[in-house]
Design an enzyme around this catalytic site. Sequence first.
Site, PDB file in Angstrom:
ATOM      1  N   ASP A   1      -4.134  15.429   5.665  1.00  0.00           N
ATOM      2  CA  ASP A   1      -4.897  14.276   5.439  1.00  0.00           C
ATOM      3  C   ASP A   1      -4.436  13.906   4.154  1.00  0.00           C
ATOM      4  O   ASP A   1      -3.363  14.073   3.715  1.00  0.00           O
ATOM      5  CB  ASP A   1      -6.471  14.747   5.347  1.00  0.00           C
ATOM      6  CG  ASP A   1      -7.183  13.514   5.425  1.00  0.00           C
ATOM      7  OD1 ASP A   1      -7.521  13.135   6.718  1.00  0.00           O
ATOM      8  OD2 ASP A   1      -7.997  12.806   4.468  1.00  0.00           O
TER       9      ASP A   1
ATOM     10  N   LYS B   1     -13.284  19.892   8.899  1.00  0.00           N
ATOM     11  CA  LYS B   1     -12.412  19.366   7.804  1.00  0.00           C
ATOM     12  C   LYS B   1     -12.514  20.319   6.623  1.00  0.00           C
ATOM     13  O   LYS B   1     -13.476  21.042   6.312  1.00  0.00           O
ATOM     14  CB  LYS B   1     -13.091  17.907   7.302  1.00  0.00           C
ATOM     15  CG  LYS B   1     -12.101  16.931   6.851  1.00  0.00           C
ATOM     16  CD  LYS B   1     -11.313  16.170   7.823  1.00  0.00           C
ATOM     17  CE  LYS B   1     -10.162  15.552   7.280  1.00  0.00           C
ATOM     18  NZ  LYS B   1      -9.731  14.362   8.313  1.00  0.00           N
TER      19      LYS B   1
HETATM   20  O1  2IT Z   1      -8.440  12.439  10.021  1.00  0.00           O
HETATM   21  C1  2IT Z   1      -7.843  12.883  10.778  1.00  0.00           C
HETATM   22  O2  2IT Z   1      -7.916  12.928  12.249  1.00  0.00           O
HETATM   23  C2  2IT Z   1      -6.621  13.722  10.240  1.00  0.00           C
HETATM   24  N1  2IT Z   1      -6.457  13.733   9.170  1.00  0.00           N
HETATM   25  C3  2IT Z   1      -5.787  14.671  11.297  1.00  0.00           C
HETATM   26  C4  2IT Z   1      -6.478  15.766  11.698  1.00  0.00           C
HETATM   27  C5  2IT Z   1      -5.662  16.760  12.555  1.00  0.00           C
HETATM   28  O3  2IT Z   1      -5.865  17.804  12.817  1.00  0.00           O
HETATM   29  O4  2IT Z   1      -4.310  16.403  12.701  1.00  0.00           O
END
Ligand code: 2IT
Length: 445
Positions: free
Chosen positions: A164, A124
């Site tokens: 996100d 993240k």
């Molecule tokens: O919380 C999540 O799963 C997302 N924000 C998507 C992450 C992604 O790599 O598509």
Amino acid sequence: MNVNNLMADLERKHPGESEYLQAVREVLITVEEVYNRHPEFEANKIAERIVEPDRIFTFKVPWVDDKGEIHVNIGYRVQFNNAIGPYKGGLRFHSSVNLSILKFLGFEQIFKNALTTLPMGGAKGGSDFNPRGKSDREVMRFCQAFMTELWRHIGPQTDVPAGDIGVGGREIGYLYGMYRKLAQENTGVLTGKGMTYGGSLIRPEATGYGAVYFLKQMLEKAGMELKGKVIAISGFGNVAWGAAKKATELGAKIVTISGPDGYIYDPEGLNEEKIAYMLELRASNNDIVAPYADQFPGSTFYPARKPWEVKVDIAMPCATQNELNGEDAQQLIANGVKCVAEVSNMGCTPEAIDLFISHKLMYGPGKAVNAGGVATSGLEMTQNSMKLNWTAEEVDAKLHQIMSSIHHACIEYGTEEDGYINYMKGANIAGFMKVAKSMVEQGVI
Ligand code: 2IT
């Protein structure tokens, strides 16, 4: 593993990182029993190793606003675990972003990604940049400055970021443009891209659609149907939009949306026009829902309140972490709620979850319910590798299949002796087992 000892140790090492410690505790408590039946986990110190990120990058992001003033934000990427595939997870741009929040999100992402059946590790990232009120050009300059640092740490086979909160199609476009210029390559290093340069159909809808597919299966398993149910949703962003669209299409009635300013109660329920208006609200960059009430007579705006006080059959938190607390849970239960499908990451506090589970209510945790978003990111990566595009129907069918497989995994690992399905336990154990087994087989690295 002794969860209390392990948590005491982590609290000492990472004081004040409350969201991160909350996420770790929830997973460890639910997997403890199964873990202790696997001596190879203890022998390999899997718990101690899985709770620490592989590495964290933090960097300065200086940028210039439209008036020529200079701003300095902090950028982060937390590469948590890549035992089952390249690091994968979104970027969050919000004023609340700090290391604790990104570590909790990265940790959750490990197990969520494992549940999708696709080969993706957990990561993240993001920044404390606040997009509210910023012009398009300011957002572009910020994204370019952010990628100027991030690009050397990511790659299509190593780490693939996405969106996100605060990072949607526009931001991904600017980030991708800068990556492509610096790396001198055009590969699918980000997901959520535009349709003309490698994006996947259904990716914008996928988190909300997947959540509704999962909800439908939860209800059907309990002998209920989605059609005709009244649903409270929080948030009004991409995730809330997708959930509202699919739930409405399948005959449910969405009666609330919300923002940081309060919530809207619309007893008639959302329709196509109102759902399209959610996109306008978001594009305004103001982060408020109040204007909805002026636009649609019959609806009411309740300032500084949460939608969980409305009497509904189903609650779908779609905004942010810890947005539904013990008091909210009590109110929902008193009003006869039948099912809570958490779409935001860690949307319910531990007190709320304990109440749902002790009342034997259906509670689907975020890492299962919202996994359709990252799963479709995985499908975007597959299409980029094959250098072709699937149709919307093909992607939607695969998304459906993945959500069913997650639902099956939750039932397999989460069904208790009295028949109650503890979806949180099921999701945590299923995700954990896959990653832990990979770590054991690959040695101490
Ligand atoms: O919380 C999540 O799963 C997302 N924000 C998507 C992450 C992604 O790599 O598509």
